[in-house]
Design an enzyme around this catalytic site. Structure first.
Site, PDB file in Angstrom:
ATOM      1  N   ASN A   1       0.871  -1.172   0.000  1.00  0.00           N
ATOM      2  CA  ASN A   1       0.000   0.000   0.000  1.00  0.00           C
ATOM      3  C   ASN A   1       0.912   1.227   0.000  1.00  0.00           C
ATOM      4  OD1 ASN A   1      -1.632   2.200   0.806  1.00  0.00           O
ATOM      5  ND2 ASN A   1      -3.081   0.833   1.817  1.00  0.00           N
TER       6      ASN A   1
ATOM      7  N   ASN B   1      -3.292   7.304   4.743  1.00  0.00           N
ATOM      8  CA  ASN B   1      -3.019   6.031   5.405  1.00  0.00           C
ATOM      9  C   ASN B   1      -3.319   4.853   4.489  1.00  0.00           C
ATOM     10  OD1 ASN B   1      -1.945   4.814   7.641  1.00  0.00           O
ATOM     11  ND2 ASN B   1      -3.638   5.267   9.020  1.00  0.00           N
TER      12      ASN B   1
ATOM     13  N   ALA C   1       0.547   4.513  -0.311  1.00  0.00           N
ATOM     14  CA  ALA C   1       0.236   5.674   0.528  1.00  0.00           C
ATOM     15  C   ALA C   1       0.573   5.402   1.986  1.00  0.00           C
ATOM     16  CB  ALA C   1      -1.234   6.045   0.384  1.00  0.00           C
ATOM     17  N   SER C   2       0.304   4.195   2.439  1.00  0.00           N
ATOM     18  CA  SER C   2       0.619   3.829   3.813  1.00  0.00           C
ATOM     19  C   SER C   2       2.117   3.936   4.075  1.00  0.00           C
ATOM     20  CB  SER C   2       0.134   2.401   4.090  1.00  0.00           C
ATOM     21  OG  SER C   2       0.604   1.930   5.334  1.00  0.00           O
TER      22      SER C   2
ATOM     23  N   ASN D   1     -12.797  -4.284   4.048  1.00  0.00           N
ATOM     24  CA  ASN D   1     -12.063  -5.501   4.397  1.00  0.00           C
ATOM     25  C   ASN D   1     -12.686  -6.260   5.552  1.00  0.00           C
ATOM     26  OD1 ASN D   1      -9.469  -3.334   3.788  1.00  0.00           O
ATOM     27  ND2 ASN D   1      -9.702  -5.156   2.527  1.00  0.00           N
TER      28      ASN D   1
ATOM     29  N   HIS E   1      -5.668  -4.302  -3.530  1.00  0.00           N
ATOM     30  CA  HIS E   1      -7.018  -4.852  -3.589  1.00  0.00           C
ATOM     31  C   HIS E   1      -7.666  -4.467  -4.909  1.00  0.00           C
ATOM     32  CE1 HIS E   1      -7.042  -4.563   1.074  1.00  0.00           C
ATOM     33  NE2 HIS E   1      -6.824  -5.820   0.719  1.00  0.00           N
TER      34      HIS E   1
ATOM     35  N   GLU F   1      -9.435 -11.146   2.080  1.00  0.00           N
ATOM     36  CA  GLU F   1      -9.388  -9.713   2.369  1.00  0.00           C
ATOM     37  C   GLU F   1     -10.758  -9.049   2.299  1.00  0.00           C
ATOM     38  OE1 GLU F   1      -6.283  -7.624   2.771  1.00  0.00           O
ATOM     39  OE2 GLU F   1      -5.576  -9.583   3.414  1.00  0.00           O
TER      40      GLU F   1
ATOM     41  N   CYS G   1     -12.880   2.136   0.420  1.00  0.00           N
ATOM     42  CA  CYS G   1     -12.244   1.351   1.482  1.00  0.00           C
ATOM     43  C   CYS G   1     -13.002   1.488   2.802  1.00  0.00           C
ATOM     44  CB  CYS G   1     -10.801   1.808   1.701  1.00  0.00           C
ATOM     45  SG  CYS G   1      -9.665   1.363   0.378  1.00  0.00           S
TER      46      CYS G   1
END
Length: 434
Positions: free
Chosen positions: A25, A360, A27-28, A110, A248, A174, A366
């Site tokens: 991910n 995040n 951005a995370s 999720n 995802h 997921e 999401c």
């Protein structure tokens, strides 16, 4: 009330911080250890829920999970009072403290996979909580998520909340982030699209990042939910997309009723998948393939265009709710304008500020879990979890009372945070009475 699709958004918790815990991910990882604002994050999420509710679309929420997860820290060998344990973990393994305080349950896409009663042989809504076993901080969510879903969908005449799939490499699940339902109308039987990144019988195809969802998990859920095999499609994610940060499927495609927007690199066998979906669906389905020339994979990941939400707002009319980043990305902004002008159900686009969540690694889609409910099923859900004018203002006041304006990973060592979160959650529990 007719059959409606209800959105269950995650109420962002008071320990929202940038731990950078999610491999794959982008951005995370990019915002790892930046300063977060739990208060702003929660208010942004509530503003999105209120906007949707104001459209006349049923909007509910799932409460945040209690944090820190002390049982997790004890399992890592730490002992003593909560204060002493937190201090010792911060000294020895601050990375584990970030896991224990993770607020990632906010991304309810999720939380589970949901099949409506019109798709299931026994005429009940089937729900399978995701095991999320690929990422340690997310795997911690499953027991509480299962408990929460069983409290909300408690009427066994209407709902079946299954146990999560076994925590095994071959049954990695997921949730709805890799699941799309297409239908002529919400009350009609639909086509359920399950997307996976790997099959335990073959080798990992992506090279840079792990493929999280397995084919075995998808097939197990379809069987548990008593779905018609002729109305299920299983599609492999394109390995190049996974390696580009598409962890995802909801980062690379989005669908609602008879409209399916897909990037050309969404699936490894794009033509076969689209043909199979069309064959299952029949007449009336519109699948729009967006080329890499129209929106590069990097722009799709950066803008989170495909993580937008599609809502039915009238007869054959839809609204596209995009993260505000789409308005700031030239290619994504042009794509939105082109879609509104083109011959498809999208008649309007709105942009929403969810920067705290986006930084995040999670956008509008999401944050929500979709559930198609009949009038009777809707009535069986506790009214306390629905966003009304009154509930919205109550939750905003609650957030302002209990959430910090700023939070860093070092602040997780502040023992006062434990009591702050406990007080906030106790008050929320009393408010909801689940």
């Amino acid at each position: 009330m007719k059959v409606h699709e209800v959105n269950f958004d995650g109420l962002i918790g008071p320990t929202h911080h940038y731990g950078g815990l999610s491999q794959g991910n982008l951005a995370s990882v990019v915002h790892r250890h930046a300063v977060s604002s739990p208060r702003r994050a929660a208010l942004q999420g509530l503003a999105k829920m209120k906007r949707i509710a104001d459209l006349g679309i049923p909007q509910a929420f799932l409460p945040p999970h209690p944090r820190p997860n002390l049982a997790f820290l004890e399992a890592q060998g730490f002992t003593g009072s909560p204060d002493k344990m937190i201090a010792e973990v911060h000294r020895q393994r601050p990375d584990l403290l970030s896991v224990a305080y993770s607020a990632s349950a906010m991304w309810t896409a999720n939380a589970a996979t949901v099949s409506p009663s019109s798709d299931c042989a026994d005429g009940r809504v089937h729900i399978t909580p995701a095991n999320l076993q690929t990422m340690p901080h997310r795997a911690l969510e499953t027991p509480q998520t299962t408990k929460t879903l069983r409290a909300i969908f408690h009427d066994t005449n209407h709902f079946v909340v299954h146990d999560p799939l076994p925590v095994l490499a071959e049954t990695s699940d997921e949730g709805a982030a890799n699941h799309t339902r297409l239908c002529r109308s919400y009350e009609a039987s639909g086509v359920e699209l399950f997307v996976f990144g790997r099959d335990h019988n073959d080798e990992q195809k992506s090279q840079r990042f792990p493929a999280r969802q397995t084919l075995a998990a998808c097939k197990s859920i379809a069987m548990e939910h008593q779905l018609n095999p002729k109305r299920c499609v299983f599609a492999r994610q394109h390995p190049s997309a996974i390696d580009a940060g598409v962890f995802h499927n909801d980062v690379i495609s989005v669908g609602n009723q008879s409209l399916h927007l897909v990037h050309e690199f969404a699936f490894a066998e794009l033509d076969r998948v689209l043909t199979e979906i069309t064959d299952c669906f029949g007449l009336g389905l519109q699948q729009i393939v967006l080329s890499d020339q129209e929106l590069k994979l990097a722009d799709a990941v950066q803008s989170y265009f495909f993580n937008s939400q599609l809502f039915s707002i009238g007869t054959e009319q839809m609204l596209l709710l995009c993260p505000i980043e789409c308005s700031e990305n030239t290619a994504a902004r042009q794509l939105v304008a082109n879609l509104i002008r083109a011959d498809n159900p999208i008649v309007e686009c709105q942009f929403i500020d969810l920067r705290e969540s986006m930084q995040n690694g999670g956008g509008p889609a999401c944050l929500r879990l979709r559930a198609v409910l009949t009038k009777e099923e809707f009535a069986a859900v506790p009214p306390a979890v629905f966003i009304t004018e009154r509930r919205y203002h109550e939750l905003c006041k609650w957030v302002r009372r209990h959430y910090r304006e700023r939070l860093t990973v070092d602040d997780l060592a502040d023992v006062r945070l434990i009591e702050e979160v406990k007080q906030a959650m106790n008050e929320l529990d009393e408010m909801l009475e689940l």
